[in-house]
Scaffold this motif. Structure first.
Motif, mmCIF file in Angstrom:
data_model
loop_
_atom_site.group_PDB
_atom_site.id
_atom_site.type_symbol
_atom_site.label_atom_id
_atom_site.label_comp_id
_atom_site.label_asym_id
_atom_site.label_seq_id
_atom_site.Cartn_x
_atom_site.Cartn_y
_atom_site.Cartn_z
ATOM 1 N N GLU A 121 0.830 -1.211 0.000
ATOM 2 C CA GLU A 121 0.000 0.000 0.000
ATOM 3 C C GLU A 121 0.863 1.259 0.000
ATOM 4 O O GLU A 121 0.560 2.230 -0.690
ATOM 5 C CB GLU A 121 -0.949 0.013 1.199
ATOM 6 C CG GLU A 121 -2.139 -0.924 1.063
ATOM 7 C CD GLU A 121 -3.101 -0.522 -0.052
ATOM 8 O OE1 GLU A 121 -3.211 0.679 -0.376
ATOM 9 O OE2 GLU A 121 -3.734 -1.436 -0.611
ATOM 10 N N GLN A 122 1.946 1.253 0.781
ATOM 11 C CA GLN A 122 2.852 2.402 0.800
ATOM 12 C C GLN A 122 3.495 2.613 -0.568
ATOM 13 O O GLN A 122 3.603 3.748 -1.042
ATOM 14 C CB GLN A 122 3.924 2.217 1.882
ATOM 15 C CG GLN A 122 3.380 2.342 3.285
ATOM 16 C CD GLN A 122 4.419 1.997 4.347
ATOM 17 O OE1 GLN A 122 5.477 1.439 4.067
ATOM 18 N NE2 GLN A 122 4.093 2.327 5.596
ATOM 19 N N THR A 125 0.932 4.081 -2.985
ATOM 20 C CA THR A 125 0.743 5.510 -2.725
ATOM 21 C C THR A 125 1.885 6.315 -3.339
ATOM 22 O O THR A 125 1.656 7.345 -3.985
ATOM 23 C CB THR A 125 0.660 5.763 -1.203
ATOM 24 O OG1 THR A 125 -0.484 5.055 -0.701
ATOM 25 C CG2 THR A 125 0.512 7.239 -0.901
#
Length: 135
Positions: A121-122, A125
């Motif tokens: 997820e990081q 992003t």
């Protein structure tokens, strides 16, 4: 009257496992293939990375194809008639052990995917922030 479950029903219900594994393997292969575009072919270290990524992506694609084929065959087994079974042969310690290993492997996979989720997820992003017009 409810339909009595058969081995074919169970096999068909389990077809989601190899189908989902195929999707993950194919997705990882595609990610590696896209990454190859960023590597400088004139750089020796990048060339080594390119070779590894290319080989791994090929193996993942092959595994995904095999997993999809297995999932398709499993799903098609839903109407497989129930054959005679020797219950003594499938109610043994090694049969129990085989199923316990399978359940443990599913649990290990779930934990591994959950552990990677935050990092993924990081990275998503960060990539979204770097891609023009990404919403």
């Amino acid at each position: 009257m409810d339909e009595e479950p058969t081995c074919g029903h169970g096999l068909a219900q389990s077809s989601a496992v190899p189908a989902d594994l195929a999707a993950v393997a194919a997705g990882l292969a595609r990610n590696l293939e896209v990454h190859l575009r960023a590597l400088d072919p004139g750089d020796t270290v990048a060339a080594q990375e390119h070779g590894v990524y290319e080989r791994v992506a090929h193996r993942l694609r092959s595994a995904a194809d095999d997993l999809r084929a297995a999932a398709t065959e499993m799903a098609a087994a839903y109407d497989l008639p129930m054959g005679d079974h020797d219950m003594a042969a499938i109610t043994t310690a090694d049969a129990l052990g085989a199923f316990e290993e399978y359940v443990a492997a599913e649990d290990d996979l779930r934990r591994a995917l959950e552990a990677r989720r935050r990092d993924n997820e990081q990275m998503l992003t960060a990539i979204r922030g770097a891609v023009p017009d990404a919403d």
